[in-house]
Design a protein around this motif. Structure first.
Motif, mmCIF file in Angstrom:
data_model
loop_
_atom_site.group_PDB
_atom_site.id
_atom_site.type_symbol
_atom_site.label_atom_id
_atom_site.label_comp_id
_atom_site.label_asym_id
_atom_site.label_seq_id
_atom_site.Cartn_x
_atom_site.Cartn_y
_atom_site.Cartn_z
ATOM 1 N N THR A 1 0.844 -1.202 0.000
ATOM 2 C CA THR A 1 0.000 0.000 0.000
ATOM 3 C C THR A 1 0.876 1.248 0.000
ATOM 4 O OG1 THR A 1 -1.686 -1.166 1.289
ATOM 5 C CG2 THR A 1 -1.836 1.237 1.187
ATOM 6 N N HIS A 2 0.583 2.142 -0.952
ATOM 7 C CA HIS A 2 1.197 3.475 -0.959
ATOM 8 C C HIS A 2 0.105 4.467 -1.288
ATOM 9 C CE1 HIS A 2 3.984 6.758 -1.528
ATOM 10 N NE2 HIS A 2 3.482 6.977 -2.728
ATOM 11 N N GLN A 3 -0.226 5.287 -0.295
ATOM 12 C CA GLN A 3 -1.330 6.247 -0.414
ATOM 13 C C GLN A 3 -2.604 5.492 -0.797
ATOM 14 O OE1 GLN A 3 0.145 9.295 -3.095
ATOM 15 N NE2 GLN A 3 1.567 10.101 -1.578
ATOM 16 N N GLU A 4 -3.182 5.781 -1.946
ATOM 17 C CA GLU A 4 -4.442 5.129 -2.320
ATOM 18 C C GLU A 4 -4.222 3.860 -3.165
ATOM 19 O OE1 GLU A 4 -7.266 6.180 -1.030
ATOM 20 O OE2 GLU A 4 -6.045 7.694 -0.028
ATOM 21 N N THR A 5 -2.993 3.598 -3.522
ATOM 22 C CA THR A 5 -2.698 2.438 -4.373
ATOM 23 C C THR A 5 -2.465 1.194 -3.519
ATOM 24 O OG1 THR A 5 -1.652 3.886 -6.003
ATOM 25 C CG2 THR A 5 -1.184 1.534 -6.180
ATOM 26 N N LYS A 6 -3.181 0.119 -3.870
ATOM 27 C CA LYS A 6 -3.031 -1.148 -3.162
ATOM 28 C C LYS A 6 -2.806 -2.263 -4.182
ATOM 29 C CE LYS A 6 -5.951 0.021 0.829
ATOM 30 N NZ LYS A 6 -7.098 -0.402 1.665
ATOM 31 N N PHE B 1 4.329 4.175 -7.716
ATOM 32 C CA PHE B 1 4.738 5.582 -7.579
ATOM 33 C C PHE B 1 4.642 6.383 -8.871
ATOM 34 C CE2 PHE B 1 7.108 3.119 -4.404
ATOM 35 C CZ PHE B 1 6.783 3.797 -3.243
ATOM 36 N N LYS C 1 11.067 6.416 -0.303
ATOM 37 C CA LYS C 1 9.635 6.523 -0.025
ATOM 38 C C LYS C 1 9.169 5.244 0.666
ATOM 39 C CE LYS C 1 8.517 9.842 -3.640
ATOM 40 N NZ LYS C 1 7.730 10.129 -4.858
ATOM 41 N N THR C 2 8.053 5.317 1.363
ATOM 42 C CA THR C 2 7.621 4.183 2.179
ATOM 43 C C THR C 2 6.438 3.433 1.569
ATOM 44 O OG1 THR C 2 6.174 5.614 3.499
ATOM 45 C CG2 THR C 2 8.429 5.269 4.298
ATOM 46 N N ILE C 3 6.386 2.155 1.906
ATOM 47 C CA ILE C 3 5.298 1.265 1.501
ATOM 48 C C ILE C 3 4.855 0.504 2.735
ATOM 49 C CG2 ILE C 3 4.657 -0.726 0.074
ATOM 50 C CD1 ILE C 3 6.886 0.042 -1.839
ATOM 51 N N ARG C 4 3.542 0.340 2.898
ATOM 52 C CA ARG C 4 3.043 -0.465 3.999
ATOM 53 C C ARG C 4 2.850 -1.901 3.512
ATOM 54 N NH1 ARG C 4 -1.691 1.782 5.280
ATOM 55 N NH2 ARG C 4 -3.095 0.060 4.781
ATOM 56 N N ASP D 1 -9.261 -4.294 4.269
ATOM 57 C CA ASP D 1 -8.159 -3.633 3.579
ATOM 58 C C ASP D 1 -7.596 -4.442 2.413
ATOM 59 O OD1 ASP D 1 -8.311 -1.469 5.277
ATOM 60 O OD2 ASP D 1 -6.857 -2.295 6.699
#
Length: 785
Positions: A106-111, A158, A166-169, A637
């Motif tokens: 997940t990065h911002q709204e992108t999954k 990105f 930059k971070t990714i969950r 999620d």
């Protein structure tokens, strides 16, 4: 002189447009097949051979013998890598590889949830020097909160912005920082399909790692120092695992460049033929197809020899020697070869996307590579010489004193070379047809094999996010809503074996080294999968809480344990497991191989796959939609991802079906090229025998007799081809299928089908010109020029 050669060549080819077109199409078809096959062969030979230090990289394997049969695989215990690095100073670097990762990114709204991630040690990019676009490869995997992305994945997450730092969950909690970007991993690599790398220290941090030497579930790769003695190292490592666990297994190493082509075993430990054998077979097919195309050229060129006999005679009379005549005829064949080569290149470009889909590769032609053009030019020259040499020497050998007196026909009939060439063509075609039919029958045979459970309407869902945490709530809701009739959880999908180990039990013989496949399950697996109980019962945690440490075994395992009555007996695998049930063998791995002894361990073994049997009274699409709502409720999620067990089982046939499809394709192409030459030959023969046919008709011959007269030689040639091809085809097909324990017997009907099919196709090919010649009015055919 050379200009004159080309002028005469083009003049002759233009004059005989029909034969020229047949020659060009036949050669272009053969050359196209050869180019496509050789592109695939090049890809096979380049598999994992493109690293700068390929010669120093080795895969660590495990070898054993069970029931007299060698068993090898490339799965190792997790703690093995650290111990190897400690004990062997000749190891420059070592890395573990676990391709089981499937985080939600997940990065911002992108999954993104369908990406294939890999746990690796920090040395991975030092050993495997994939092209790094950004970041430091030697520092990119040292911390557990780092992640390395492929270029395409970085763009999906990105866009075109710089992703470094930059971070990714990962899933719901783990935050990782992008430390490097690498080029997409190539198709000719064991890492094919993987899109990101995460550090092994992350696996340890989140509790996925273990120090159990009996869990062979990951791959280990080593890079030796350049000065290392490889033979001595392999001798020293042979009994390494025995120092750490009570086992008879032996270790070995395989060069990374040889692992794909030269391993006799799959990574699951099942015997298989070396892939190099299949590569060699397709090289042979490419050569055969090209030879058949060249034979067409030889046949049609020599078939026109009567027309060119006087030309040769006149040339020799006016001073042309054999060398000049050979040069002239070779020039003609080289012109046709050049035109065919360019046409084959165009056809290859059109066919390549479809061929790539067929072989699951991204093959391409490197037009900017000078080596490619040099090889292509050489390919054209060799084909031109191969196809034109015999006609050139044959035509140039005519004696002018005979051909100018009209005695050529007598000379020609002393040795009918065309029959031998046609028989050779059809021998190759029949061999390919029989091989293809054998492969197709083997596929159907394995598909019809009793698999031991009901795979229909059975859905598997691998844990993501909160599924494991809410598994009981999800299960109860699926059952109460009527969507599912049975539910059970397992440690891996029913169609895969991800873990194996040795077992101990009372009375185990010292020389028993049986490796058992193993999966974990919570309860109700027998009913959910509709396995067939032979003795005992299913797991039932409500009635028998101790079933968490229970075990169900298959018949092959019961045979290996050699218990008089397995129920109640104890087996040791890290802990004591008591047997509560015996089931009939079911296929978990290859449907072409014997079934492995397998144990199903209770809930203590862990589970991460939910298996759901859909209610027979519900429409499948409606059931899936309702199922998705429930999973989204308890796991909001993550996207709802599922697979049907029957579809996963069908994938086991993919490689063999691919082989069958390729064989069918090339067999059809061989028949097409052979019949193309046959079509040209019958056209020429019918034209040359026009007056003979007219005389036969005047004397009372029926149309049927004329057709039979023109066809009988070709029928006899096909029948003789069958006699020659059948024993060769039997040997090839039997040798190919010998790698499979569960295989067909090659029966006579395959040979009859191939022979009759070839004969019918040949008759259909020659029928047009035969019938056309038979219907010509003799008054027209006998009219003097």
């Amino acid at each position: 002189m050379l200009t004159n050669y080309f002028q005469i060549a083009f003049r002759h080819l233009a004059k005989n447009k029909g034969f020229t077109a047949i020659n060009i199409v036949g050669l272009a078809s053969g050359m196209t097949a050869a180019i496509l096959i050789m592109l695939w062969v090049k890809s096979e030979f380049s598999f994992d051979r493109f690293y700068s230090n390929t010669n120093q990289i080795y895969a660590v394997g495990m070898k054993d013998v069970w029931e007299g049969e060698a068993v090898e695989h490339f799965y190792t215990p997790k703690p093995m890598a650290v111990a190897l690095k400690t004990d062997f100073p000749e190891i420059n670097a070592i890395t573990r590889v676990d391709k089981g990762t499937g985080f939600l990114l997940t990065h911002q709204e992108t999954k993104l949830a369908k990406e294939q991630g890999v746990f690796v040690d920090s040395t991975f990019l030092k050993i495997f020097d994939y092209k790094v676009i950004a970041g430091n490869p030697l520092e990119a995997l040292k911390n557990p909160n780092q992640i390395v992305l492929t270029k395409s994945l970085a763009e999906r997450l990105f866009g075109h912005s710089d992703p470094i730092n930059k971070t990714i969950r990962l899933d719901s909690s783990q935050i990782s920082t992008v430390s490097a970007i690498i080029e997409d991993l190539p198709d000719n690599s064991f890492m094919k399909g993987s899109t990101y790398l995460v550090p092994w220290t992350l696996m340890e941090k989140i509790g996925y790692s273990d120090d159990y030497w009996g869990n062979n579930s990951i791959q280990t790769y080593i890079q030796l120092h350049k000065s290392a003695n490889v033979d001595q190292f392999e001798t020293n490592i042979k009994y390494f695992l025995r120092k750490h666990t009570d086992t008879k297994v032996a270790n070995f190493i395989k060069p990374i460049g040889d692992k794909w082509l030269y391993s006799n075993f799959t990574e699951q430990g099942k015997p298989s033929s070396q892939r190099i054998g299949m590569v060699g077979s397709f090289i042979a097919i490419a050569c055969f197809i090209l030879i058949i195309a060249c034979i067409n050229f030889m046949n049609l060129s020599t078939a026109q020899s009567e027309k060119r006999a006087k030309e040769v005679g006149v040339r020799k009379v006016v001073g042309a020697n054999k060398k000049l005549l050979v040069g002239q005829f070779l020039t003609e064949s080289m012109v046709i070869s050049c035109i065919s080569g360019l046409l084959s290149l165009l056809i290859t470009l059109i066919a390549l996307p479809y061929f790539n889909d067929l072989v699951s590769r991204k093959l391409s032609i490197q037009f900017d590579d000078l080596l490619f053009w040099a090889m292509f030019a050489g390919f054209i020259v060799v084909t031109g010489i191969l196809s034109g040499s015999y006609p050139a020497f044959y035509l140039s050998s005519f004696l002018p004193t005979k051909v100018l007196k009209g005695k050529y026909l007598h000379v020609q009939q002393k040795f009918n070379h065309r029959k031998i060439l046609v028989i050779s063509q059809f021998c190759i075609a029949i061999i390919l047809i029989i091989t293809t039919l054998s492969i197709q029958r083997q596929i159907r045979y394995a598909q019809n094999r009793e698999i031991g459970y009901n795979k229909e309407r059975l859905v598997s869902i691998i844990d993501q996010g909160e599924i494991s945490k809410n598994r009981l709530l999800i299960k109860n809701k699926l059952l109460s809503s009527g969507i599912a009739t049975q539910i059970s959880r397992t440690s891996s999908p029913l169609t895969e074996n991800r873990s194996s180990n040795y077992m101990d039990w009372a009375g185990k013989p010292k020389d028993n080294n049986t490796i058992f496949a193993r999966i974990g399950a919570d309860e109700n697996l027998v009913n959910t999968a509709e396995l067939q109980l032979v003795a005992g019962r299913d797991f039932d945690l409500a009635k028998f809480p101790t079933d968490s440490a229970a075990m169900i075994i298959n018949e092959s395992a019961a045979k290996a344990f050699n218990f008089d009555d397995p129920i109640g007996k104890t087996v040791v695998d890290g802990r004591n497991w008591h047997i509560v049930g015996v089931i009939k063998d079911f296929i978990q791995e290859s449907p072409f191989s014997p079934i492995t002894p397998m144990v199903i361990q209770g809930a203590y073994a862990g589970t991460q796959v939910t298996n759901i049997r859909i209610n027979d009274h519900m429409n499948t699409s409606e059931a899936l939609a309702a199922m998705e709502k429930i999973f989204k409720e308890y796991n909001p999620d993550y996207p709802f991802e599922y697979s049907f067990v029957d579809s996963k089982y069908a994938e086991k046939f993919k490689d063999f079906q691919q082989l069958g499809t390729l064989s069918s394709l090339f067999a059809l192409l061989t028949i097409f090229i052979s019949c193309l030459g046959l079509y040209g030959l019958i056209a020429y023969i019918a034209e040359n025998r026009t007056k003979e046919i007219g005389i036969h008709k005047v004397l009372g011959a029926s149309n049927f007799k004329i057709i039979r007269m023109l066809s009988q030689d070709f029928v006899l040639m096909v029948l003789f081809s069958c006699l020659v091809a059948f024993p060769i085809a039997y040997y090839i097909a039997d040798d190919m299928l010998s790698a499979y324990t569960y295989r067909i017997k090659i029966t006579w009907d395959i040979f009859i089908a191939a022979g009759m099919g070839t004969l019918i196709i040949a008759l259909l090919t020659i029928s047009y010109h035969a019938i056309k010649a038979a219907l010509i009015n003799p008054a027209v055919s006998l009219r003097d020029e």
